[in-house]
Design a protein around this motif. Structure first.
Motif, PDB file in Angstrom:
ATOM      1  N   UNK A  27      14.925   5.594  -9.437  1.00 45.24           N
ATOM      2  CA  UNK A  27      14.663   4.163  -9.475  1.00 45.24           C
ATOM      3  C   UNK A  27      16.003   3.437  -9.452  1.00 45.24           C
ATOM      4  N   UNK A  28      16.026   2.287  -8.812  1.00 39.94           N
ATOM      5  CA  UNK A  28      17.238   1.459  -8.786  1.00 39.94           C
ATOM      6  C   UNK A  28      16.820   0.000  -8.898  1.00 39.94           C
ATOM      7  N   UNK A  29      17.754  -0.829  -9.310  1.00 38.86           N
ATOM      8  CA  UNK A  29      17.503  -2.260  -9.342  1.00 38.86           C
ATOM      9  C   UNK A  29      18.813  -3.003  -9.170  1.00 38.86           C
ATOM     10  N   UNK A  30      18.695  -4.272  -8.777  1.00 37.20           N
ATOM     11  CA  UNK A  30      19.883  -5.098  -8.596  1.00 37.20           C
ATOM     12  C   UNK A  30      19.583  -6.499  -9.097  1.00 37.20           C
ATOM     13  N   UNK A  31      20.642  -7.202  -9.427  1.00 29.44           N
ATOM     14  CA  UNK A  31      20.527  -8.597  -9.839  1.00 29.44           C
ATOM     15  C   UNK A  31      21.883  -9.259  -9.653  1.00 29.44           C
TER      16      UNK A  31
END
Length: 108
Positions: A27-31
């Protein structure tokens, strides 16, 4: 007055395509950091095999910097803010088994 909360964008090994299956191990996420031109990207690989994550595209002149890679030995695993390791403009990043990689992206 409160500070703005950044919007989180979820990813999987492919950008904008998280795998929410119960058996998924990646899983990955960005902001975007409020009041900056910096995007934070965090890739997590809890699988027992290495995986390559395709990085999301935000702007034409974005440059990626390595902030942390838990697969590396200390003291190479974490770089102090302002001393991140420049990676240039890679399209993908390898994430070793059971590790987390944190990247920063800044438009140049």
């Amino acid at each position: 007055e409160g500070k703005p909360v950044p919007e989180i964008i979820w990813h999987g090994v492919l950008p904008y395509n998280p795998d929410w299956a119960w058996h998924s191990h990646t899983l990955a996420f960005s902001f975007e950091m409020p009041d900056t031109n910096t995007i934070v990207y965090i890739a997590m690989n809890m699988h027992w095999e290495n995986h390559t994550f395709v990085l999301p595209y935000f702007t034409e002149n974005q440059t990626w910097f390595l902030l942390a890679n838990t697969a590396l030995p200390c003291p190479l695993d974490i770089h102090p803010i302002g001393e991140e390791l420049p990676l240039g403009q890679p399209e993908m990043i390898p994430v070793e088994r059971r590790s987390v990689v944190i990247l920063l992206s800044r438009a140049e």
